[in-house]
Design a protein around this motif. Structure first.
Motif, PDB file in Angstrom:
ATOM      1  N   GLU A 119      15.492  18.349 -23.743  1.00  0.00           N
ATOM      2  CA  GLU A 119      15.281  19.490 -24.641  1.00  0.00           C
ATOM      3  C   GLU A 119      16.782  19.308 -26.006  1.00  0.00           C
ATOM      4  OE1 GLU A 119      14.167  23.040 -22.516  1.00  0.00           O
ATOM      5  OE2 GLU A 119      13.417  21.917 -21.603  1.00  0.00           O
TER       6      GLU A 119
ATOM      7  N   LYS B  32      10.995  19.987 -34.768  1.00  0.00           N
ATOM      8  CA  LYS B  32      10.931  20.835 -33.035  1.00  0.00           C
ATOM      9  C   LYS B  32      11.194  21.580 -32.775  1.00  0.00           C
ATOM     10  CE  LYS B  32       6.216  19.088 -32.549  1.00  0.00           C
ATOM     11  NZ  LYS B  32       5.217  18.632 -31.321  1.00  0.00           N
ATOM     12  N   SER B  33      13.217  21.587 -32.622  1.00  0.00           N
ATOM     13  CA  SER B  33      13.667  21.753 -31.792  1.00  0.00           C
ATOM     14  C   SER B  33      14.361  22.456 -32.925  1.00  0.00           C
ATOM     15  CB  SER B  33      14.901  20.101 -31.753  1.00  0.00           C
ATOM     16  OG  SER B  33      14.916  19.818 -31.132  1.00  0.00           O
ATOM     17  N   HIS B  34      15.188  23.285 -32.053  1.00  0.00           N
ATOM     18  CA  HIS B  34      16.103  24.777 -32.592  1.00  0.00           C
ATOM     19  C   HIS B  34      17.170  24.453 -33.279  1.00  0.00           C
ATOM     20  CE1 HIS B  34      16.868  28.739 -33.556  1.00  0.00           C
ATOM     21  NE2 HIS B  34      18.177  28.860 -33.330  1.00  0.00           N
TER      22      HIS B  34
ATOM     23  N   SER C 106      19.346  21.369 -29.235  1.00  0.00           N
ATOM     24  CA  SER C 106      19.067  22.526 -30.554  1.00  0.00           C
ATOM     25  C   SER C 106      20.176  22.052 -31.050  1.00  0.00           C
ATOM     26  CB  SER C 106      19.725  23.984 -29.318  1.00  0.00           C
ATOM     27  OG  SER C 106      18.457  24.057 -28.722  1.00  0.00           O
TER      28      SER C 106
ATOM     29  N   THR D 280      20.342  25.567 -36.539  1.00  0.00           N
ATOM     30  CA  THR D 280      20.356  27.460 -36.813  1.00  0.00           C
ATOM     31  C   THR D 280      22.079  26.672 -37.025  1.00  0.00           C
ATOM     32  OG1 THR D 280      21.282  28.995 -36.483  1.00  0.00           O
ATOM     33  CG2 THR D 280      21.609  28.594 -34.475  1.00  0.00           C
TER      34      THR D 280
END
Length: 371
Positions: free
Chosen positions: A243, A275-277, A245, A279
């Motif tokens: 996972e 698909k990863s977040h 980000s 920001t």
């Protein structure tokens, strides 16, 4: 009346001259009235004689004081002795741990020892000071001193080798009962390029990645960020379920990252990363204390805790090593999962791969035919 009073006084006086006053078995006869009248004691007052017990008591007190004086003198003498010992210890510690500069004479000139190349004197290490053979050689490397030191050194190394040999022998003899930490004993090394240790690490990371997610920070070192962008794909290829980000310091760094993805990644990999977040947040940089990039923060999903585990170029093996360090530091590492004899053939078909490379034989098929 005066006659009667005179008679009484006269009678009392006569009586007083012959009375014996008794007190504490001591007597004193007064043959005449004492002119020194006392309101408390009256005429012919009693005066106690020196008591024999009191004399003995005084003698004992004197003996006691004498004994105390002797003891005090002994204590004082011992204290003086201990003080001298402490002063010697202090001097030794100062010479060893905080040596003061010494004035020496070199070529007829006084100077501070080792304050310059001109004022050089071979310094003696603490080890040398405790080993006369080494000290003599360092002070004067004559052939005799050198040979003597080499003979001592050879004897020392023989003893060191003996102790070094004992370590793997004990591990081989008793296994993890003797040393319950990861080791690399002979017989469990890599075979034909199949790295057992890498397989152990991969299994370890697959378990860790179920409990941790990772935040990748980019934007403060543009060139290094771009190099690490490519290595993100290697991380995902090795651990597809990881996972990730992404946090960027500004819009520009986010744009550069996405442009690099277009050039470096396959459509499948770009889809996976998208698909990863992602920001842009300078605030998150401050929250996690990020001072350089790339930086990787490991987040414990259950405990809601975070630790920066790596800075600089993103490399898969570095991430693996840093996660090992983190769990070891936190006391959560199971060392048995890295001990070779516990994990040698787990999930890895070394046997078949080995014989295929060595002899070109499918050993598994061969064994099945023999059943």
């Amino acid at each position: 009346m005066n006659k009667i009073l005179s008679m009484i006084l006269l009678t009392g006086t006569i009586y007083a001259t012959s009375v014996e006053i008794v007190k504490d078995s001591h007597t004193k006869t007064f043959n005449q009235v004492d002119d020194n009248y006392s309101d408390e004691k009256g005429f012919a007052f009693y005066e106690d004689l020196p008591h024999k017990k009191q004399s003995k008591k005084s003698a004992k007190q004197k003996d006691c004081c004498s004994e105390l004086l002797k003891i005090s003198k002994k204590i004082l003498k011992e204290n003086e002795k201990q003080t001298k010992i402490q002063e010697k210890i202090l001097k030794l510690l100062q010479n060893t741990l905080d040596p003061k500069p010494k004035t020496i004479t070199v070529n007829g000139k006084k100077c501070i020892e080792n304050s310059s190349a001109e004022c050089f004197k071979m310094p003696l290490t603490p080890e040398a000071k405790s080993i006369p053979a080494m000290a003599a050689w360092m002070k004067n490397p004559s052939m005799q001193n050198t040979v003597n030191y080499l003979q001592w050194q050879a004897k020392y190394f023989k003893e060191v080798f003996k102790r070094a040999d004992a370590l793997p022998m004990a591990v081989t003899q008793f296994g993890d009962k003797a040393y319950p930490l990861p080791n690399q004993p002979i017989g469990y090394t890599d075979i034909m390029g199949f790295n057992n240790e890498k397989q152990q690490t991969k299994r370890f990371m697959e378990e860790v990645n179920k409990k941790y997610s990772y935040i990748l920070f980019f934007g403060l070192n543009m060139d290094l960020d771009m190099i690490s962008t490519y290595e993100v794909s290697q991380l995902i290829n090795k651990y597809p379920e990881i996972e990730l980000s992404f946090v960027f310091s500004d819009k520009k760094s986010e744009k550069v990252f996405k442009q690099a993805m277009d050039v470096l990644f396959s459509p499948k990999m770009k889809k996976r990363i998208n698909k990863s977040h992602m920001t842009v947040s300078k605030k998150l940089f401050d929250t996690y204390g990020i001072y350089t990039t790339p930086s990787i923060v490991a987040v414990n999903k259950k405990e809601k805790t975070a630790n920066t585990i790596a800075t600089g170029r993103l490399q898969v093996d570095n991430l693996e090593r840093k996660m090992y360090n983190l769990l070891e530091y936190q006391g959560k590492l199971d060392y048995k999962k890295f001990i070779k004899h516990n994990t040698w053939d787990k999930d890895v078909n070394y046997r078949n791969r080995y014989f295929k490379n060595k002899l070109g034989i499918d050993i598994n098929s061969f064994m099945e035919e023999k059943k």
